[in-house]
Design an enzyme around this catalytic site. Structure first.
Site: not given
Length: 151
Positions: A55, A57, A85, A88
């Site tokens: 992801h 992040e 999410c 993260c």
């Protein structure tokens, strides 16, 4: 550059790169708060790397930690185009990021203002300041257009 909107534009540029690569359009930028220096920028690379944890992040946090040479980034702020999410959000806690700025909310998959609300849990040992809705319409439009084109 020393303004929230400008850093979010950089994150949105990362999200656009993700969309062009066929990735869910999420972009992230980590900024050293005092100097305003962009320490890291990334976009989703889940498909490219065949890695469910790739992801934006997490990739930005990894790059920033490597650049700074420390596992914790208390003087840094994260700008991301979508509400993180739960995975993260927990990484934000572990990295001890000072502030989190995000664009669009994520009622289905978010972990900050939706879902498990990681920062509100009693077991959460670090709570960054959170600011949502930064350039929210543009961030949401990128996501909506991406998924509309895939259907």
């Amino acid at each position: 550059m020393n303004d929230r909107a400008g850093y979010m534009v950089l994150a949105l540029t990362q999200a656009e790169l993700a969309a062009k690569a066929g990735e869910v359009p999420v972009g992230a930028v980590i900024v050293e708060a005092k100097s305003g220096e962009v320490v890291a920028a990334a976009h989703n690379r889940v498909e490219k790397e065949s890695d469910p944890t790739a992801h934006a992040e997490l990739l930005a946090i990894r790059a920033a930690a490597a650049k700074v040479g420390a596992a914790r980034l208390p003087g840094c702020d994260l700008y991301v185009t979508l509400e993180p999410c739960p995975m993260c959000a927990q990484a934000v806690v572990f990295a001890r990021l000072r502030r989190l700025y995000f664009g669009a909310s994520d009622a289905k998959g978010g972990g900050v203002e939706h879902g498990p609300r990681i920062f509100a849990q009693p077991s959460c040992h670090h709570r960054p300041e959170v600011y949502g809705g930064i350039d929210e319409l543009r961030a949401a439009r990128l996501l909506r257009d991406f998924f509309k084109a895939r259907r």
